[in-house]
Structures are given as structure tokens and as C-alpha cells.
Design an enzyme around this catalytic site. Structure first.
Site, PDB file in Angstrom:
ATOM      1  N   LYS A 112      38.810  79.579 -16.422  1.00 39.89           N
ATOM      2  CA  LYS A 112      39.283  78.288 -16.944  1.00 39.89           C
ATOM      3  C   LYS A 112      38.241  77.702 -17.875  1.00 39.89           C
ATOM      4  O   LYS A 112      37.055  77.742 -17.602  1.00 39.89           O
ATOM      5  CB  LYS A 112      39.511  77.338 -15.759  1.00 39.89           C
ATOM      6  CG  LYS A 112      39.877  75.922 -16.135  1.00 39.89           C
ATOM      7  CD  LYS A 112      40.142  75.064 -14.885  1.00 39.89           C
ATOM      8  CE  LYS A 112      38.915  74.267 -14.485  1.00 39.89           C
ATOM      9  NZ  LYS A 112      39.124  73.436 -13.287  1.00 39.89           N
ATOM     10  N   GLN A 127      29.382  66.105  -9.379  1.00 39.39           N
ATOM     11  CA  GLN A 127      28.170  65.803 -10.170  1.00 39.39           C
ATOM     12  C   GLN A 127      26.969  66.105  -9.265  1.00 39.39           C
ATOM     13  O   GLN A 127      26.261  65.219  -8.801  1.00 39.39           O
ATOM     14  CB  GLN A 127      28.194  64.329 -10.616  1.00 39.39           C
ATOM     15  CG  GLN A 127      27.004  63.883 -11.478  1.00 39.39           C
ATOM     16  CD  GLN A 127      27.103  64.309 -12.939  1.00 39.39           C
ATOM     17  OE1 GLN A 127      28.175  64.638 -13.424  1.00 39.39           O
ATOM     18  NE2 GLN A 127      25.968  64.319 -13.633  1.00 39.39           N
TER      19      GLN A 127
HETATM   20  C1  R5P Z   1      36.407  71.286 -10.486  1.00 40.19           C
HETATM   21  O1  R5P Z   1      35.365  71.861 -10.572  1.00 40.19           O
HETATM   22  C2  R5P Z   1      37.220  71.221  -9.224  1.00 40.19           C
HETATM   23  O2  R5P Z   1      37.011  72.285  -8.380  1.00 40.19           O
HETATM   24  C3  R5P Z   1      38.683  71.166  -9.573  1.00 40.19           C
HETATM   25  O3  R5P Z   1      39.042  72.355 -10.258  1.00 40.19           O
HETATM   26  C4  R5P Z   1      39.012  70.009 -10.429  1.00 40.19           C
HETATM   27  O4  R5P Z   1      38.476  68.823  -9.912  1.00 40.19           O
HETATM   28  C5  R5P Z   1      40.505  69.877 -10.566  1.00 40.19           C
HETATM   29  O5  R5P Z   1      40.764  68.833 -11.434  1.00 40.19           O
HETATM   30  P1  R5P Z   1      42.168  68.650 -12.107  1.00 40.19           P
HETATM   31  O6  R5P Z   1      43.195  68.585 -11.029  1.00 40.19           O
HETATM   32  O7  R5P Z   1      42.001  67.327 -12.826  1.00 40.19           O
HETATM   33  O8  R5P Z   1      42.365  69.766 -13.057  1.00 40.19           O
END
Ligand code: R5P
Length: 305
Positions: free
Chosen positions: A204, A112
Site C-alpha cells: 500500500k 505516531q
Molecule cells: C496504519 O498504519 C494502520 O495500520 C491502518 O492501516 C490505518 O490506520 C487504516 O486507516 P484507514 O482506514 O484510514 O485507511
């Protein structure tokens, strides 16, 4: 403490540096002390000995820190570790530590780093502004966005945790390194360069915390050994979705790698389709395989005044 700092050279042969590790970073604190040949100061962490039954944190420094240069190591996850960090900083100031270098192995709230909607805080800034009060300089490790360093008014440096992952994967004959999204491109590129592998990234789209869509990519993975790398694994959804896709495309071996392994809830189950899950010790977890201590130790600079 505080005031403008001048730096001389790295700490390699330092005499009086002492390492104080918060309870979020005990293993890394020890590894740093050993890399720097520095003493550690024991810290007692308990529920308040007075017996307040409301779960408040309590810490006590159990060694002398007066006039010492201190390396304070504490990740800011989960939230209670932030309170603990503030207590450690207060105790260090009160016991007249000379200089406090703060290492935040995992800087929570880094995602954030801007307002996404009106009325939101810039959480990374809020945290930086408060914790810098008890530090003279600060080191983060693979911050989600290096831009968060501008939120500190004290000297701040980001150290990459990727070389540690590269050390671990050196013998794994990885052919391709993939970032699960565009934001993680720099991590994939750095890891691929160290391993002499090719790299690419996936597109993504996050639907919610537990659902992401990953665009199929034309990168060739048939019969290849693939590492998918991100700064953080939280729920594991991003990497698990990417891993499923590359498996369907014929990858022979899939490694899920991250610097900061939060592994919330059922994340490990989600990642069970991967052959290996690798994380560093910025957050201590069952997947911690390698330490960022050598990189952090090499980045520290010694104050002159
Ligand atoms: C997001 O911007 C971060 O770089 C990670 O991709 C994210 O925190 C990964 O989260 P999760 O394991 O819940 O998909």
C-alpha cells in the site's frame, strides 16, 4: 501504588478485584467483570454538575475502592477520553485504591510511535508517560506496534485482539486472509493460522488520508472467500481499496475485519462493497461483533504485594 511488582498467577478465581470502566469502554468493562466474576464500580459521567458550560469532563466514582485491586478500562479515543482517564486515575488514587491495572483496549496515538519529521513529538511516548502515572501495570490490545510498550516504565503487556476476530469468523469458511499493507502482516498471519486459511499481504502506498494505492498481487482469490484484516479501520480507505481490488480479481465474498473500528466520517459507505464489516469492542461501534474480554481476562496477572 507503584513500586516493583511481583506477579503470582492469573486472576481466574479472584476475590477482591473491582472493574472501573471509563465511558469509552463500558461494554468491555462489563464483559471483563463477567469473565473475571468481579464486581463493577459505577461511575457517573456528566458535564460538571456545577454547570460549567465549557464542555469539561466530570466523573464520580460511585462505589468504594479503598484497599481494592482495580481493573481500570478505558480506550484513549477520542481525545476527551484521555482526560477522562486521568480524572478516573486521580479519583482512584485519592480514594486509596490498592493496585490499579490499566487496560487500554485501544491505545490512540500508537501510529505516531516515532518522529516522521523533525519537530514532531513521539505521541505514543507522550501519552504512555502521562497515563502510567496513575497505574501500576498496563495492558494494551493489538497495539499498532508492540514496540510502544517500551515507552512505559511500569510492567506492560500487549494482548492480541485477533483471536476474538477468529472466533467470530470461524464458521465463515474464509479461504484467504489478506493484510492491506506490509505493517499488518502479523495480524493477517495470526488470523489465517487460527482459521486454517492461506494468507498474504498487499503493498500500500498512502497518498493522503483518503487516498491509497494498492499494488495488484498475484494471490489467487478467484471464487474464494477473503477476509482483509488490519489493526485499525479509520477512514476505511485502506481496506475499501484492497476490497475493490480483490473483488475485481473475482473474490466471491469479502470481509473487512479490524480489531479497532474507529470508522470516521464516511468510512462505512466506503466499505459498502464488503459483504461484512467486523470489529471488536476495543472501540464500541455499529460493527462491533465480538469481545476481546476472554483474551484480556486470560492475560491478567495478579500482583502479590
Ligand atoms: C496504519 O498504519 C494502520 O495500520 C491502518 O492501516 C490505518 O490506520 C487504516 O486507516 P484507514 O482506514 O484510514 O485507511
Amino acid at each position: 501504588m507503584c513500586g516493583p511488582l511481583k506477579y503470582r498467577r492469573q486472576y481466574s478465581a479472584r476475590v477482591s478485584l473491582k472493574v472501573v470502566a471509563g465511558s469509552a469502554s463500558r461494554a468491555l468493562g462489563k464483559a471483563l467483570a463477567s469473565a473475571l466474576r468481579a464486581d463493577t464500580v459505577d461511575v457517573a459521567f456528566e458535564k460538571h454538575p456545577g454547570g460549567f458550560p465549557d464542555d469539561e469532563r466530570y466523573i464520580r466514582l460511585e462505589g468504594d475502592v479503598a484497599d481494592e485491586d482495580i481493573l481500570l478500562v478505558q480506550s484513549t479515543h477520542p481525545d476527551e477520553k484521555i482526560v477522562e482517564l486521568m480524572l478516573l486515575q486521580d479519583a482512584l488514587a485519592d480514594e486509596r485504591a490498592r493496585h490499579v491495572s490499566l487496560v487500554i483496549p485501544y491505545f490512540g496515538y500508537g501510529r505516531q510511535d516515532k518522529k516522521f519529521s523533525a519537530g514532531e513529538p513521539i505521541s505514543a511516548r507522550a501519552l504512555a508517560r502521562r497515563i502510567q502515572v496513575g497505574a501500576d501495570d498496563v495492558y494494551t490490545v493489538s497495539a499498532h506496534e508492540p514496540g510502544i510498550l517500551r515507552f512505559f516504565d511500569i510492567p506492560a503487556r500487549d494482548v492480541s485482539g485477533i483471536p476474538a476476530i477468529a472466533r467470530h469468523l470461524k464458521g465463515s469458511a474464509i479461504d484467504v486472509v489478506l493484510a492491506p499493507d506490509a505493517n499488518a502482516r502479523r495480524f493477517a498471519q495470526e488470523l489465517a493460522d487460527s482459521l486454517g486459511a492461506k494468507w498474504d499481504y498487499l503493498e500500500k502506498k498512502r497518498i493522503d488520508s483518503f487516498t491509497v494505492e494498492v499494488e495488484p498481487k498475484s494471490v489467487r482469490v478467484q471464487g474464494l472467500r477473503v477476509a482483509i484484516v488490519d489493526d485499525v479501520i479509520s477512514t476505511g480507505t485502506s481496506i475499501a481499496t484492497a476490497a475493490r481490488m480483490v473483488r475485481e480479481q473475482g473474490a466471491s465474498h469479502v470481509v473487512a475485519a479490524c480489531v479497532h473500528g474507529l470508522f470516521v466520517g464516511e468510512s462505512m459507505k466506503r466499505l459498502s462493497g464488503c459483504d461484512e464489516v467486523v470489529a471488536t469492542d476495543t472501540v464500541e461501534s455499529l460493527a462491533t461483533r465480538v469481545s476481546v474480554a476472554p483474551e484480556v481476562a486470560a492475560s491478567l496477572r495478579r500482583p502479590t504485594g
